[in-house]
Enzyme design. Structure first.
Site, PDB file in Angstrom:
ATOM      1  CB  SER A 213      -0.953  -0.049   1.200  1.00 59.19           C
ATOM      2  OG  SER A 213      -2.115   0.679   0.943  1.00 59.19           O
ATOM      3  CG  ASP A 464      -6.465  -3.300  -3.641  1.00 59.05           C
ATOM      4  OD1 ASP A 464      -7.287  -2.513  -3.115  1.00 59.05           O
ATOM      5  OD2 ASP A 464      -5.231  -3.150  -3.565  1.00 59.05           O
ATOM      6  CG  HIS A 489      -4.916  -3.364   0.001  1.00 62.06           C
ATOM      7  ND1 HIS A 489      -4.646  -2.540  -1.068  1.00 62.06           N
ATOM      8  CD2 HIS A 489      -4.387  -2.724   1.085  1.00 62.06           C
ATOM      9  CE1 HIS A 489      -4.010  -1.465  -0.656  1.00 62.06           C
ATOM     10  NE2 HIS A 489      -3.833  -1.559   0.643  1.00 62.06           N
TER      11      HIS A 489
END
Length: 531
Positions: A213, A464, A489
């Protein structure tokens, strides 16, 4: 690091992106009375890329003594590095020292001995939160450490967790928060890694950085900015193209909507229709009281947008973490939670109330275990120290997002000007809207990095929504995109389980193979240079 109108600023993990965060809700700004519909809709911004919100479950690590006795204790030791406040000026305050937390696991590290080279350092570039939360959700690094003889290092990002340059006053004002930038964070990582290698007497040990991320963004940028420190980077779910107009502004919420529509058109339609019904019923105090009962709120809700945010968060984060196995990254969730939410909605009889349907589905996110007697819809806190993302979203992390009419969320726009005014109101600063692409690039990235960069893996799962801002095709023979249609994710960074689908196993196998190739080449080059 979620919109219902234009932007928003006090972004805290409600329960992000993008990263969580580095996404979905931000703490509501002061609002007008419930009946004042002209001021009821508060603006949103991508919330921090998500850090874990459930209690950490530490991976079981075999004992270092070789006894085979496993332990569920924390699989790392905490250390603190004296870090300078400002790496880019020589002002009197620049040399102020704070203590940056980092974690070590040397269980499998191949220490230099008898002329044999040391094993590599696998370094996690910390996100916007407590580093222990990221370490305990990155089981992939623990899983592959034995094969590589790797030393594992997890470095906390400045202004998060325990790494507070000004202690309790770190968020006091722009004068202190001004040192919270991605460039300062990358420099922190470089200095700490270099010092650690020196202290361990392994100056030539290869370093591979990992991040998911926002941490994945940092890992890829670190490889580009500090190639002499890290010889490779694995960037999972890293939306480095979510800036300027590189990625379509509506792509994030379009992707969330596609996830739900792929499971059930009825499910998508129910969620799409609930927002207006909720606004109408919550337009007065009586309606809010009834809705508070319906939503099992611990206290009577004061603003209808709080209920919208609560559901918006649930649907968005569930799409992000639509893992094929049970997980507790954000909340305890079953395998394929989007499918399970839609099953709940589809099980209602014809004519059932739309709010009842949407609430029941959203409750899966917050209460899959069934232990919540009521829901804290308003007045949530920030238990894991993630609120610094509000500052970052107001300075350099300007990721424009809007909501299209095709989405299951209410349409909304984005305005750089409105974001700027909100930032001035909140922090007394104006964003540098295009700083990230100036500092790190992004525009025409496939053309630019083809001749410049090397040794980066960009992994993404198309379930995601952050994947839409990621690198989705190979840039060169050594900048590789690994994309899975059913992935979520940074799923690949999670610990391996027996229930993992074959495509997850294969994705991780490819990552290991690529990393091994980098290290083999590095060691070969090092040996040749020493002759």
């Amino acid at each position: 690091m979620a919109p219902r109108a234009t932007s928003s600023l006090h972004a805290v993990i409600p329960a992000l992106l993008l990263v969580l965060v580095l996404l979905a809700a931000s703490a509501p700004a002061p609002a007008a009375a419930a009946g004042d519909s002209s001021k009821r809709r508060r603006s949103r911004t991508p919330s921090p890329f998500p850090a874990g919100l459930a209690p950490p479950r530490y991976p079981v690590v075999p004992a270092a003594d070789g006894s085979g006795n496993a332990t569920a204790a924390k699989p790392f030791t905490a250390h603190y590095f004296p870090q300078e406040l400002d790496h880019f000026t020589f002002t009197p305050n620049a040399s102020r020292v704070f203590y940056q937390k980092y974690l070590l696991n040397d269980t499998f590290w191949r220490k230099p001995a008898g002329g044999a080279a040391a094993g590599p350092l696998f370094v996690y570039t910390g996100n916007e939160g407590d580093i222990e939360w990221f370490a305990t959700n990155t089981g992939f690094m623990f899983d592959i450490a034995p094969q590589f003889g790797a030393l594992l290092v997890f470095i906390e990002h400045r202004f998060y967790g325990e790494s507070m340059p000004f202690g309790n006053d770190s968020y006091k004002s722009a004068d202190t928060l001004g040192y919270l930038t991605s460039t300062q964070a990358l420099a922190d990582f470089a200095i700490l890694i270099t010092s650690l290698k020196s202290n361990l007497s392994v100056p030539d040990a290869p370093v591979v950085v990992f991040g998911g991320s926002y941490g994945g963004m940092l890992a890829s940028w670190f490889r580009l900015k500090y190639p002499h420190v890290a010889m490779g980077a694995v960037a999972a779910s890293a939306p480095i193209l979510q800036f300027d107009d590189i990625t379509h502004w509506s792509s994030f919420y379009d992707a969330v909507s596609e996830d739900f529509m792929s499971e059930s058109l009825n499910c998508f339609t129910v969620i799409k229709s609930v927002w207006d019904v909720l606004d109408i019923r919550g337009s007065n105090a009586t309606g809010l009281l009834e809705l508070s009962k319906t939503f099992r709120a611990c206290k009577t809700v004061q603003y209808v947008d709080s209920l919208s945010n609560w559901m918006w968060t649930a649907f968005t984060y569930t799409a992000m973490t639509d893992y094929p196995t049970p997980a507790n990254f954000l909340e305890n969730l079953p395998a394929y939670p989007v499918k399970e939410m839609c099953k709940i909605i589809d099980a209602f009889p014809a004519g059932a109330d739309v709010i009842d349907k949407a609430f029941a589905a959203a409750s899966l996110y917050y209460n899959y275990t069934g232990d919540q007697k009521c829901f804290k819809v308003e007045g949530g806190d920030d238990p894991h120290g993630l609120s610094g993302w509000g500052w970052q979203a107001c300075t350099e992390m300007i990721m424009p997002m809007n909501v299209s009419s095709e989405s299951m969320f209410p349409p909304s726009g984005f305005s750089y000007e409105e974001r700027s005014e909100e930032c001035v109101e909140s922090y007394g600063v104006r964003p540098r809207d295009h700083w990230i692409t100036t500092e790190y690039g992004g525009t025409k990235i496939y053309q630019v990095l083809k001749r410049f960069g090397s040794n980066i893996i960009f992994s993404n799962g198309m379930r995601d929504p952050w994947s839409r801002g990621g690198v989705l095709k190979n840039i060169s023979s050594s900048i590789i995109a690994l994309v899975t249609e059913e992935g979520a994710h940074h799923l690949d960074f999670r610990s391996a389980t027996k229930e993992d689908p074959d495509w997850v196993v294969e994705q991780r196998r490819q990552e290991v193979e690529i990393i091994q190739g980098w290290i083999d080449q590095y060691n070969q080059d090092t040996a040749e240079m020493s002759q």
